[in-house]
Design a protein around this motif. Structure first.
Motif, short mmCIF file in Angstrom:
data_model
loop_
_atom_site.label_atom_id
_atom_site.label_comp_id
_atom_site.label_asym_id
_atom_site.label_seq_id
_atom_site.Cartn_x
_atom_site.Cartn_y
_atom_site.Cartn_z
N ASP A 174 6.50 0.66 -13.92
CA ASP A 174 6.71 -0.81 -13.20
C ASP A 174 6.54 -1.70 -13.98
OD1 ASP A 174 7.10 0.41 -10.78
OD2 ASP A 174 5.45 0.26 -9.91
N GLN A 175 5.50 -1.72 -14.96
CA GLN A 175 5.26 -2.75 -16.03
C GLN A 175 6.42 -2.83 -17.01
OE1 GLN A 175 1.54 -1.90 -17.68
NE2 GLN A 175 0.55 -2.63 -16.09
N PHE A 176 7.10 -1.70 -17.20
CA PHE A 176 8.29 -1.55 -18.18
C PHE A 176 9.59 -2.31 -17.46
CE2 PHE A 176 11.76 0.74 -20.25
CZ PHE A 176 11.81 0.71 -21.51
N ILE A 177 9.77 -1.72 -16.37
CA ILE A 177 11.07 -2.04 -15.49
C ILE A 177 11.02 -3.54 -14.99
CG2 ILE A 177 12.42 -1.52 -13.73
CD1 ILE A 177 12.91 0.47 -15.98
N GLU A 178 9.84 -4.13 -14.21
CA GLU A 178 10.00 -5.38 -13.59
C GLU A 178 10.21 -6.24 -14.22
OE1 GLU A 178 6.66 -4.78 -10.96
OE2 GLU A 178 7.66 -3.27 -9.72
N SER A 231 12.72 -8.28 -19.14
CA SER A 231 11.97 -7.28 -18.81
C SER A 231 11.44 -6.45 -20.26
CB SER A 231 12.22 -6.29 -17.84
OG SER A 231 13.48 -5.74 -18.20
N LYS A 232 10.45 -5.64 -20.21
CA LYS A 232 10.39 -4.71 -21.40
C LYS A 232 11.68 -3.65 -21.57
CE LYS A 232 5.35 -4.80 -21.35
NZ LYS A 232 3.95 -4.43 -20.89
N PHE A 233 12.12 -3.39 -20.26
CA PHE A 233 13.27 -2.58 -20.36
C PHE A 233 14.34 -3.35 -21.15
CE2 PHE A 233 17.44 -1.68 -18.43
CZ PHE A 233 17.70 -0.34 -18.81
N ALA A 234 14.61 -4.61 -20.66
CA ALA A 234 15.63 -5.39 -21.22
C ALA A 234 15.46 -5.55 -22.86
CB ALA A 234 15.77 -6.80 -20.71
N VAL A 261 18.60 -9.92 -23.59
CA VAL A 261 17.67 -10.73 -23.02
C VAL A 261 17.56 -10.93 -21.33
CG1 VAL A 261 17.34 -13.42 -22.97
CG2 VAL A 261 18.17 -12.17 -25.26
N TRP A 262 18.71 -10.92 -20.92
CA TRP A 262 18.74 -10.87 -19.31
C TRP A 262 19.80 -10.02 -18.77
CZ3 TRP A 262 22.26 -12.35 -15.58
CH2 TRP A 262 21.53 -12.48 -14.24
N PHE A 263 19.52 -9.61 -17.57
CA PHE A 263 20.68 -8.95 -17.19
C PHE A 263 20.43 -8.90 -15.42
CE2 PHE A 263 17.45 -5.54 -17.26
CZ PHE A 263 17.50 -4.76 -15.97
N ASP A 264 21.17 -8.66 -14.54
CA ASP A 264 21.11 -9.13 -13.24
C ASP A 264 20.31 -7.71 -12.50
OD1 ASP A 264 21.17 -9.54 -10.44
OD2 ASP A 264 23.04 -10.54 -10.55
N ASN A 265 19.02 -8.16 -12.09
CA ASN A 265 18.18 -6.92 -11.49
C ASN A 265 18.64 -6.46 -10.06
OD1 ASN A 265 16.35 -5.73 -13.32
ND2 ASN A 265 14.50 -6.62 -12.28
N VAL A 319 20.73 2.27 -24.91
CA VAL A 319 20.30 3.44 -25.86
C VAL A 319 19.03 3.90 -25.28
CG1 VAL A 319 20.76 2.06 -27.88
CG2 VAL A 319 18.87 1.58 -27.01
N SER A 320 18.67 5.07 -25.98
CA SER A 320 17.69 5.75 -25.42
C SER A 320 16.32 5.20 -26.15
CB SER A 320 17.60 7.15 -25.83
OG SER A 320 18.66 7.91 -25.20
#
Length: 132
Positions: free
Chosen positions: A20-24, A41-44, A50-54, A113-114
Motif C-alpha cells: 500500500d505504501q508503494f502503490i497509494e 506515488s512510489k510506484f510512479a 511524475v503523475w498518472f490517473d489512479n 519497467v520491472s
C-alpha cells in the motif's frame, strides 16, 4: 464493442502495508505538484512517471494461500486477461510467490519497467487487450 490494452505488473511484497505504501498516492503530492522531483506515488517514481490517473488503475495484495486464479479472479475483466497473464508468468518462470497485482490503461505509464528492491519484486508483464 470497444477494446483497450492494460499494462500489468505482478509482484511479491513483504506485507500488504508495504504494498500500500508503494502503490497509494502520496497525500503531499498536491501540495508540491509543481516540483519536478515530486511523484504521485512510489510506484510512479519507480516508473519515472511524475503523475498518472489512479482512477485508471486497479491493484491489490492477496493471500498467498490461494492460487493465482482465486486471488485475482474478482478483479475487473479478469475473465479476459487472467489466462493470458498466467501464460506470461509461466513463460518468465518467476522465482517468487505472487501476492500483488497492478494494472493500468496502457499509455498511463510511458515506459513501464520491472522493479527489484530488497523489500519487494515487481515484474512488468506487458499489455493485454480486453473488450468492454
Amino acid at each position: 464493442m470497444n477494446t483497450q490494452i492494460l499494462d500489468f505488473w505482478v509482484g511479491n511484497f513483504n506485507s500488504e502495508e508495504e504494498f500500500d505504501q508503494f502503490i497509494e498516492e502520496d497525500e503531499n503530492y498536491y501540495l508540491n505538484e509543481e516540483d519536478d522531483d515530486n511523484y504521485i506515488s512510489k510506484f510512479a517514481e519507480s516508473q519515472d512517471t511524475v503523475w498518472f490517473d489512479n482512477d485508471l488503475a486497479e491493484y491489490g495484495f492477496e493471500n498467498l494461500s490461494k492460487n493465482i486464479y482465486e486471488n485475482f479472479s474478482e478483479y475487473s475483466f479478469a475473465d479476459q486477461w487472467l489466462p493470458e497473464l498466467v501464460n506470461k508468468i509461466n513463460e518468465l518462470e518467476l522465482k517468487f510467490e505472487i501476492n500483488s497485482l497492478l494494472f493500468v490503461s496502457q499509455g498511463q505509464i510511458p515506459k513501464p519497467v520491472s522493479v527489484e528492491a530488497e523489500e519487494f519484486s515487481l515484474v512488468y508483464l506487458g499489455g493485454i487487450q480486453i473488450e468492454y
